[in-house]
Design a protein around this motif. Structure first.
Motif, PDB file in Angstrom:
ATOM      1  N   ARG A  47       0.838  -1.207   0.000  1.00 53.87           N
ATOM      2  CA  ARG A  47       0.000   0.000   0.000  1.00 53.87           C
ATOM      3  C   ARG A  47       0.869   1.252   0.000  1.00 53.87           C
ATOM      4  NH1 ARG A  47      -5.465   1.377   3.414  1.00 53.87           N
ATOM      5  NH2 ARG A  47      -5.242   3.631   3.384  1.00 53.87           N
ATOM      6  N   CYS A  48       1.916   1.266   0.796  1.00 50.75           N
ATOM      7  CA  CYS A  48       2.802   2.443   0.838  1.00 50.75           C
ATOM      8  C   CYS A  48       3.438   2.714  -0.515  1.00 50.75           C
ATOM      9  CB  CYS A  48       3.878   2.258   1.896  1.00 50.75           C
ATOM     10  SG  CYS A  48       3.304   2.456   3.583  1.00 50.75           S
ATOM     11  N   ARG A  49       4.012   1.698  -1.131  1.00 55.36           N
ATOM     12  CA  ARG A  49       4.725   1.952  -2.396  1.00 55.36           C
ATOM     13  C   ARG A  49       3.772   2.339  -3.518  1.00 55.36           C
ATOM     14  NH1 ARG A  49       4.652  -2.873  -5.690  1.00 55.36           N
ATOM     15  NH2 ARG A  49       4.601  -4.769  -4.433  1.00 55.36           N
ATOM     16  N   THR A  50       2.567   1.774  -3.536  1.00 53.80           N
ATOM     17  CA  THR A  50       1.631   2.114  -4.608  1.00 53.80           C
ATOM     18  C   THR A  50       0.975   3.470  -4.381  1.00 53.80           C
ATOM     19  OG1 THR A  50      -0.118   0.770  -3.574  1.00 53.80           O
ATOM     20  CG2 THR A  50       1.208  -0.274  -5.326  1.00 53.80           C
ATOM     21  N   THR A  51       0.632   3.797  -3.132  1.00 57.09           N
ATOM     22  CA  THR A  51       0.020   5.112  -2.887  1.00 57.09           C
ATOM     23  C   THR A  51       1.045   6.236  -3.063  1.00 57.09           C
ATOM     24  OG1 THR A  51       0.314   4.915  -0.486  1.00 57.09           O
ATOM     25  CG2 THR A  51      -1.839   4.316  -1.386  1.00 57.09           C
ATOM     26  N   GLU A  52       2.289   5.985  -2.679  1.00 58.62           N
ATOM     27  CA  GLU A  52       3.329   6.998  -2.905  1.00 58.62           C
ATOM     28  C   GLU A  52       3.489   7.269  -4.395  1.00 58.62           C
ATOM     29  OE1 GLU A  52       6.754   5.481  -0.835  1.00 58.62           O
ATOM     30  OE2 GLU A  52       5.936   6.052   1.121  1.00 58.62           O
ATOM     31  N   LEU A  53       3.427   6.216  -5.205  1.00 55.65           N
ATOM     32  CA  LEU A  53       3.508   6.404  -6.653  1.00 55.65           C
ATOM     33  C   LEU A  53       2.321   7.231  -7.152  1.00 55.65           C
ATOM     34  CD1 LEU A  53       4.734   5.789  -9.474  1.00 55.65           C
ATOM     35  CD2 LEU A  53       3.218   3.786  -9.519  1.00 55.65           C
ATOM     36  N   VAL A  54       1.115   6.886  -6.735  1.00 55.39           N
ATOM     37  CA  VAL A  54      -0.075   7.623  -7.186  1.00 55.39           C
ATOM     38  C   VAL A  54       0.025   9.092  -6.786  1.00 55.39           C
ATOM     39  CG1 VAL A  54      -2.575   7.890  -6.865  1.00 55.39           C
ATOM     40  CG2 VAL A  54      -1.598   5.619  -7.274  1.00 55.39           C
ATOM     41  N   GLN A  55       0.445   9.359  -5.582  1.00 51.38           N
ATOM     42  CA  GLN A  55       0.589  10.754  -5.146  1.00 51.38           C
ATOM     43  C   GLN A  55       1.587  11.505  -6.021  1.00 51.38           C
ATOM     44  OE1 GLN A  55       1.532   9.901  -1.049  1.00 51.38           O
ATOM     45  NE2 GLN A  55      -0.528  10.421  -0.371  1.00 51.38           N
ATOM     46  N   ARG A  56       2.698  10.869  -6.330  1.00 51.44           N
ATOM     47  CA  ARG A  56       3.715  11.504  -7.183  1.00 51.44           C
ATOM     48  C   ARG A  56       3.166  11.747  -8.587  1.00 51.44           C
ATOM     49  NH1 ARG A  56       7.493   9.701 -10.819  1.00 51.44           N
ATOM     50  NH2 ARG A  56       7.231   7.508 -10.286  1.00 51.44           N
ATOM     51  N   LEU A  57       2.484  10.751  -9.140  1.00 49.51           N
ATOM     52  CA  LEU A  57       1.950  10.891 -10.498  1.00 49.51           C
ATOM     53  C   LEU A  57       0.868  11.957 -10.565  1.00 49.51           C
ATOM     54  CD1 LEU A  57       1.780   7.154 -11.646  1.00 49.51           C
ATOM     55  CD2 LEU A  57       3.598   8.842 -12.023  1.00 49.51           C
ATOM     56  N   GLU A  58       0.038  12.045  -9.539  1.00 46.46           N
ATOM     57  CA  GLU A  58      -1.006  13.078  -9.509  1.00 46.46           C
ATOM     58  C   GLU A  58      -0.377  14.474  -9.536  1.00 46.46           C
ATOM     59  OE1 GLU A  58      -4.408  13.129  -9.560  1.00 46.46           O
ATOM     60  OE2 GLU A  58      -4.454  10.965  -9.926  1.00 46.46           O
ATOM     61  N   ARG A  59       0.750  14.637  -8.866  1.00 46.07           N
ATOM     62  CA  ARG A  59       1.443  15.940  -8.887  1.00 46.07           C
ATOM     63  C   ARG A  59       2.080  16.198 -10.258  1.00 46.07           C
ATOM     64  NH1 ARG A  59       3.195  14.050  -3.898  1.00 46.07           N
ATOM     65  NH2 ARG A  59       5.218  13.493  -4.758  1.00 46.07           N
ATOM     66  N   GLU A  60       2.727  15.170 -10.804  1.00 48.59           N
ATOM     67  CA  GLU A  60       3.457  15.340 -12.068  1.00 48.59           C
ATOM     68  C   GLU A  60       2.541  15.480 -13.275  1.00 48.59           C
ATOM     69  OE1 GLU A  60       6.323  12.205 -12.624  1.00 48.59           O
ATOM     70  OE2 GLU A  60       7.279  12.596 -10.694  1.00 48.59           O
ATOM     71  N   TRP A  61       1.389  14.836 -13.254  1.00 50.55           N
ATOM     72  CA  TRP A  61       0.517  14.775 -14.415  1.00 50.55           C
ATOM     73  C   TRP A  61      -0.840  15.416 -14.157  1.00 50.55           C
ATOM     74  CZ3 TRP A  61       2.803  13.532 -18.789  1.00 50.55           C
ATOM     75  CH2 TRP A  61       3.927  12.711 -18.762  1.00 50.55           C
ATOM     76  N   GLU A  62      -0.840  16.528 -13.461  1.00 51.67           N
ATOM     77  CA  GLU A  62      -2.098  17.201 -13.147  1.00 51.67           C
ATOM     78  C   GLU A  62      -2.903  17.441 -14.431  1.00 51.67           C
ATOM     79  OE1 GLU A  62      -3.688  21.192 -10.853  1.00 51.67           O
ATOM     80  OE2 GLU A  62      -1.589  20.641 -10.718  1.00 51.67           O
ATOM     81  N   GLY A  63      -4.171  17.093 -14.389  1.00 47.80           N
ATOM     82  CA  GLY A  63      -5.041  17.276 -15.548  1.00 47.80           C
ATOM     83  C   GLY A  63      -5.019  16.120 -16.540  1.00 47.80           C
ATOM     84  N   LYS A  64      -4.192  15.125 -16.293  1.00 48.04           N
ATOM     85  CA  LYS A  64      -4.103  13.961 -17.173  1.00 48.04           C
ATOM     86  C   LYS A  64      -4.825  12.775 -16.539  1.00 48.04           C
ATOM     87  CE  LYS A  64      -0.959  15.498 -20.239  1.00 48.04           C
ATOM     88  NZ  LYS A  64      -1.082  15.463 -21.675  1.00 48.04           N
ATOM     89  N   ALA A  65      -5.257  11.862 -17.372  1.00 49.87           N
ATOM     90  CA  ALA A  65      -5.784  10.589 -16.887  1.00 49.87           C
ATOM     91  C   ALA A  65      -4.603   9.632 -16.813  1.00 49.87           C
ATOM     92  CB  ALA A  65      -6.849  10.051 -17.846  1.00 49.87           C
ATOM     93  N   ILE A  66      -4.438   9.007 -15.686  1.00 46.98           N
ATOM     94  CA  ILE A  66      -3.301   8.111 -15.470  1.00 46.98           C
ATOM     95  C   ILE A  66      -3.813   6.685 -15.407  1.00 46.98           C
ATOM     96  CG2 ILE A  66      -1.393   7.505 -13.940  1.00 46.98           C
ATOM     97  CD1 ILE A  66      -1.695  10.467 -12.843  1.00 46.98           C
ATOM     98  N   VAL A  67      -3.279   5.839 -16.270  1.00 53.81           N
ATOM     99  CA  VAL A  67      -3.652   4.427 -16.290  1.00 53.81           C
ATOM    100  C   VAL A  67      -2.510   3.630 -15.663  1.00 53.81           C
ATOM    101  CG1 VAL A  67      -4.177   2.426 -17.752  1.00 53.81           C
ATOM    102  CG2 VAL A  67      -5.077   4.685 -18.356  1.00 53.81           C
ATOM    103  N   LEU A  68      -2.864   2.783 -14.705  1.00 55.94           N
ATOM    104  CA  LEU A  68      -1.887   1.909 -14.059  1.00 55.94           C
ATOM    105  C   LEU A  68      -2.116   0.488 -14.532  1.00 55.94           C
ATOM    106  CD1 LEU A  68      -2.195   3.231 -10.391  1.00 55.94           C
ATOM    107  CD2 LEU A  68      -0.616   4.004 -12.183  1.00 55.94           C
TER     108      LEU A  68
END
Length: 163
Positions: A99-120
């Motif tokens: 959970r830590c490693r995946t949520t940390e990734l999502v938080q980082r991607l949300e900051r880096e790709w604001e306004g984009k749809a992110i597919v995992l």
């Protein structure tokens, strides 16, 4: 690849048509089968397969000594998960760690790709456990959440909180 092509079509509809696909970024585990799935998804979206971002944080959970054994043995880990998200029975990676490693990734991607749809594009346990953060439930409940099918497109909306 039919399931992946169906997911690409559903994604196109979700982002408002072909034009919306240019606002989609795809991240995948660096394991072969998820990389291939992500590449096929991108091709089905009319994009280059080389546009996939490969990250270790989306790797499948490590099941320790149960790796490469009968998958039915994973039930032994999941039974312990229901009691403690921090256990490492059988040398497995704890659900909290996943959970830590995946949520940390999502938080980082949300900051880096604001306004984009992110597919995992990831693996069963990693995504099941990540869902607990979006649902706001205990990591010990990950097996009670709706199962993710191969190539299933599932929108997750919530404020992801670091555990």
């Amino acid at each position: 690849w039919g399931q992946v092509r169906a997911a690409a079509k559903a994604l196109e509809e979700a982002v408002g048509g072909k034009e919306g696909l240019s606002h989609v970024v795809v991240y995948a585990s660096d394991f072969l089968r998820t990389r291939e799935t992500a590449e096929e998804l991108l091709r089905s979206m009319g994009q280059s397969a080389s546009d996939v971002y490969l990250v270790r944080a989306l790797r499948e959970r490590n099941f320790g000594e149960l790796e490469l054994t009968d998958h039915a043995r994973y039930n032994d880990v999941w039974q312990h998960d229901s009691k403690s998200g921090e256990h490492t029975e059988f040398g497995s990676e704890s659900a909290w760690s996943v959970r830590c490693r995946t949520t940390e990734l999502v938080q980082r991607l949300e900051r880096e790709w604001e306004g984009k749809a992110i597919v995992l594009v990831s693996h069963g346990d990693a995504l099941q456990i990540l869902q607990t953060a979006f649902k706001g439930c205990e990591v010990t409940e990950h097996r009670s959440l709706p199962h993710l099918n191969p190539a299933e497109l599932r929108e997750l909306k919530a404020e992801v909180q670091h555990p």
